[in-house]
Motif scaffolding. Structure first.
Motif, PDB file in Angstrom:
ATOM      1  N   ASP A  42      -0.827  -6.243   6.450  1.00  0.00           N
ATOM      2  CA  ASP A  42      -1.210  -6.615   4.967  1.00  0.00           C
ATOM      3  C   ASP A  42      -0.627  -5.715   3.828  1.00  0.00           C
ATOM      4  N   ALA A  43      -0.573  -4.555   4.111  1.00  0.00           N
ATOM      5  CA  ALA A  43       0.110  -3.543   3.149  1.00  0.00           C
ATOM      6  C   ALA A  43       1.619  -3.879   2.887  1.00  0.00           C
ATOM      7  N   ALA A  44       2.207  -4.265   4.017  1.00  0.00           N
ATOM      8  CA  ALA A  44       3.798  -4.848   4.087  1.00  0.00           C
ATOM      9  C   ALA A  44       3.667  -6.205   3.190  1.00  0.00           C
ATOM     10  N   THR A  45       2.624  -6.844   3.574  1.00  0.00           N
ATOM     11  CA  THR A  45       2.879  -8.147   2.593  1.00  0.00           C
ATOM     12  C   THR A  45       2.696  -8.075   1.266  1.00  0.00           C
ATOM     13  N   ILE A  46       1.909  -7.021   0.899  1.00  0.00           N
ATOM     14  CA  ILE A  46       2.023  -6.603  -0.903  1.00  0.00           C
ATOM     15  C   ILE A  46       3.086  -6.152  -1.374  1.00  0.00           C
ATOM     16  N   ALA A  47       3.375  -5.202  -0.572  1.00  0.00           N
ATOM     17  CA  ALA A  47       4.942  -4.690  -0.845  1.00  0.00           C
ATOM     18  C   ALA A  47       5.935  -5.687  -1.089  1.00  0.00           C
ATOM     19  N   ASP A  48       5.945  -6.776  -0.066  1.00  0.00           N
ATOM     20  CA  ASP A  48       7.036  -7.909  -0.006  1.00  0.00           C
ATOM     21  C   ASP A  48       6.667  -8.665  -1.528  1.00  0.00           C
ATOM     22  N   ARG A  49       5.506  -8.758  -1.725  1.00  0.00           N
ATOM     23  CA  ARG A  49       5.383  -9.586  -3.086  1.00  0.00           C
ATOM     24  C   ARG A  49       5.724  -8.820  -4.177  1.00  0.00           C
ATOM     25  N   ASN A  50       5.503  -7.263  -4.135  1.00  0.00           N
ATOM     26  CA  ASN A  50       6.105  -6.556  -5.291  1.00  0.00           C
ATOM     27  C   ASN A  50       5.649  -7.047  -6.569  1.00  0.00           C
ATOM     28  N   PRO A  51       4.269  -7.103  -6.923  1.00  0.00           N
ATOM     29  CA  PRO A  51       4.117  -7.411  -8.239  1.00  0.00           C
ATOM     30  C   PRO A  51       4.189  -6.268  -8.973  1.00  0.00           C
ATOM     31  N   GLU A  52       4.299  -6.623 -10.562  1.00  0.00           N
ATOM     32  CA  GLU A  52       4.152  -5.778 -11.496  1.00  0.00           C
ATOM     33  C   GLU A  52       2.952  -4.640 -11.622  1.00  0.00           C
ATOM     34  N   THR A  53       1.767  -5.409 -11.264  1.00  0.00           N
ATOM     35  CA  THR A  53       0.409  -4.692 -11.414  1.00  0.00           C
ATOM     36  C   THR A  53      -0.267  -5.077 -10.056  1.00  0.00           C
ATOM     37  N   ILE A  54      -0.958  -4.220  -9.588  1.00  0.00           N
ATOM     38  CA  ILE A  54      -1.931  -4.253  -8.545  1.00  0.00           C
ATOM     39  C   ILE A  54      -3.236  -3.822  -9.136  1.00  0.00           C
ATOM     40  N   CYS A  55      -4.337  -4.686  -8.804  1.00  0.00           N
ATOM     41  CA  CYS A  55      -5.633  -4.558  -9.067  1.00  0.00           C
ATOM     42  C   CYS A  55      -6.592  -4.311  -8.016  1.00  0.00           C
ATOM     43  N   PHE A  56      -7.022  -3.075  -7.733  1.00  0.00           N
ATOM     44  CA  PHE A  56      -7.669  -2.781  -6.783  1.00  0.00           C
ATOM     45  C   PHE A  56      -9.269  -3.136  -6.900  1.00  0.00           C
ATOM     46  N   GLY A  57      -9.538  -3.576  -5.700  1.00  0.00           N
ATOM     47  CA  GLY A  57     -11.062  -4.102  -5.677  1.00  0.00           C
ATOM     48  C   GLY A  57     -11.949  -2.644  -5.983  1.00  0.00           C
ATOM     49  N   HIS A  58     -11.243  -1.476  -5.605  1.00  0.00           N
ATOM     50  CA  HIS A  58     -12.232  -0.053  -5.879  1.00  0.00           C
ATOM     51  C   HIS A  58     -10.890   0.818  -6.184  1.00  0.00           C
ATOM     52  N   PHE A  59     -10.281   0.789  -7.323  1.00  0.00           N
ATOM     53  CA  PHE A  59     -11.003   0.537  -8.735  1.00  0.00           C
ATOM     54  C   PHE A  59      -9.970   0.262  -9.748  1.00  0.00           C
ATOM     55  N   GLY A  60      -9.755  -0.859 -10.495  1.00  0.00           N
ATOM     56  CA  GLY A  60      -8.939  -0.902 -11.711  1.00  0.00           C
ATOM     57  C   GLY A  60      -7.356  -1.168 -11.456  1.00  0.00           C
TER      58      GLY A  60
END
Length: 299
Positions: free
Chosen positions: A206-224
């Protein structure tokens, strides 16, 4: 930032409010997308749903279209039914696996009580979501918010019903618990590995999937919200793998699972801004999750 504060996510149409989950600041962030068809992402425990309603009012949002839940753990989705009472036109969207648990939350409640112990005092009993006001999501789906499209990406390592949402217009990714925890003001990542579904290998995927998406901003559930680079998920992969190794080694040393749980709870440095009580509770929960993984998932 204090409980109840509303904060903009850089230069986007997204804001978040600190709902004071577990009576501490910097743990529970509920996101508000000020789109043509407005949405709330992860309405939280429900304990302070009034803070979410007030934040929407501050943004001038009177007609909420959607309540999006990254997953149905009650610290993320427990407020969904309560929020629907305030916005009678809103619809809840969640992964197909989680739909039945929000319609009838009795199993969620029982499982949460077993997992969190005396932390249950900070929860409220969730309101069931009416069957005609919830729709299922699957990997690859999109959510139409009018002036933007949100992608749905399955991320089942933390829980089989978890997804992450990618708002392509503002290039913001809502990670739920798939990208780890970054306590408000802490500036570093911490693992999240609660029972009963934690699986290390899938979490790393899942972490690799997020890295592949490479968004400008990440919003964590915990926190901000935080600026994103793929290196952040490399960091989380290292943090999570090292955490599992620590629990594995301590179990071999102590040969007593309750002693392992208490060791990590009592030796943890207090995490700012949560303080000692919430830090100890978090370590107890996460240690139990890793022990379960070592029993059933570790190869």
């Amino acid at each position: 930032m204090a409980i109840g504060d509303l904060t903009a996510v850089s230069s986007t149409d997204t804001h978040y409010v600190d709902v004071g989950a577990y009576d501490v600041p910097g743990y529970g962030s509920v996101y508000l997308i000020d789109a043509e068809r407005p949405a709330v992402v992860d309405p939280g425990l429900g304990t302070n749903v009034d803070l979410v309603v007030d934040a929407l009012d501050d943004l001038g949002i009177t007609d909420l279209a959607y309540v999006l839940t990254t997953h149905v753990h009650l610290d993320h989705a427990g407020g969904a039914g309560l929020l629907l009472e305030e916005f009678p036109e809103a619809t809840v969207l969640t992964h197909d696996i989680g739909v039945r648990h929000l319609i009838d939350p009795s199993r969620l409640v029982a499982g949460t009580k077993a997992a969190v112990g005396d932390q249950w005092q900070y929860y409220v009993d969730p309101k069931p979501v009416p069957e005609d006001r919830i729709e299922s999501l699957s990997d690859g789906d999109t959510v139409d918010l009018g002036d933007r499209t949100v992608d749905v990406i399955h991320a089942p390592g933390h829980a089989p019903h978890q997804v992450v949402f990618h708002d392509r217009a503002d290039d913001v990714l809502f990670s739920g618990d798939a990208g780890g925890i970054q306590p408000g003001g802490a500036g570093e990542l911490f693992p999240t590995s609660p029972p009963v579904n934690f699986d290390l290998e899938t979490c790393l995927d899942d972490a690799a999937t997020i890295a592949d998406r490479n968004p400008e901003t990440i919003c964590f559930g915990h926190f901000g919200g935080a600026d994103f680079t793929p290196a952040l998920m490399d960091e989380y992969a290292e943090v999570l793998s090292a955490w599992v190794d620590r629990v594995r080694e301590k179990r071999a040393e102590l040969d007593d699972d309750e002693a392992v749980v208490e060791y990590f709870a009592e030796t943890a440095d207090p995490i700012a801004p949560w303080g000692p009580r919430k830090t100890r509770a978090e370590y107890r929960l996460n240690t139990r999750g890793v022990l379960g993984y070592l029993d059933h998932g570790d190869n």
